[in-house]
Design an enzyme around this catalytic site. Sequence first.
Site, PDB file in Angstrom:
ATOM      1  N   CYS A  19     116.357  45.761  23.316  1.00 42.11           N
ATOM      2  CA  CYS A  19     115.601  46.974  22.969  1.00 42.11           C
ATOM      3  C   CYS A  19     116.242  48.237  23.530  1.00 42.11           C
ATOM      4  O   CYS A  19     116.293  49.265  22.857  1.00 42.11           O
ATOM      5  CB  CYS A  19     114.179  46.879  23.496  1.00 42.11           C
ATOM      6  SG  CYS A  19     113.156  45.683  22.646  1.00 42.11           S
ATOM      7  N   GLU A  20     116.678  48.163  24.768  1.00 39.85           N
ATOM      8  CA  GLU A  20     117.153  49.362  25.447  1.00 39.85           C
ATOM      9  C   GLU A  20     118.571  49.765  25.068  1.00 39.85           C
ATOM     10  O   GLU A  20     118.863  50.953  24.947  1.00 39.85           O
ATOM     11  CB  GLU A  20     117.060  49.171  26.967  1.00 39.85           C
ATOM     12  CG  GLU A  20     115.646  49.056  27.490  1.00 39.85           C
ATOM     13  CD  GLU A  20     114.862  50.348  27.370  1.00 39.85           C
ATOM     14  OE1 GLU A  20     115.456  51.428  27.200  1.00 39.85           O
ATOM     15  OE2 GLU A  20     113.621  50.274  27.443  1.00 39.85           O
TER      16      GLU A  20
END
Length: 106
Positions: free
Chosen positions: A25-26
């Site tokens: 996600c990051e």
Amino acid sequence: MAEAISAAAARYGIDPAVLSAVVQCESGWRPEAVSPRGAMGLMQLMPKTAGLLGVTDPFDVEQNVDAGARYLREQLRERDISGSNWTDSVETCPWRWPPTTRGRGR
């Protein structure tokens, strides 16, 4: 990367799938990722947070994942979230942190 995630997961008692989901996600699995706001590396550590966690090279996979896992563990504890609850919710990337319980009589 898998070794760094496995080691940090074992060290901080976090499901490796959670750490992998955060990395996905990051940073999209890019160790060199930098956000428009300055977050760096796989776990997207902000410079001040990285410094507080003793990170000397936020683009170093081991340092970044270790510090990110340590910070995540602190956030989970602060918000009274169990690992199993987090595993279920992290799969809906991107997520939002629930409000902290700090200062609310807990």
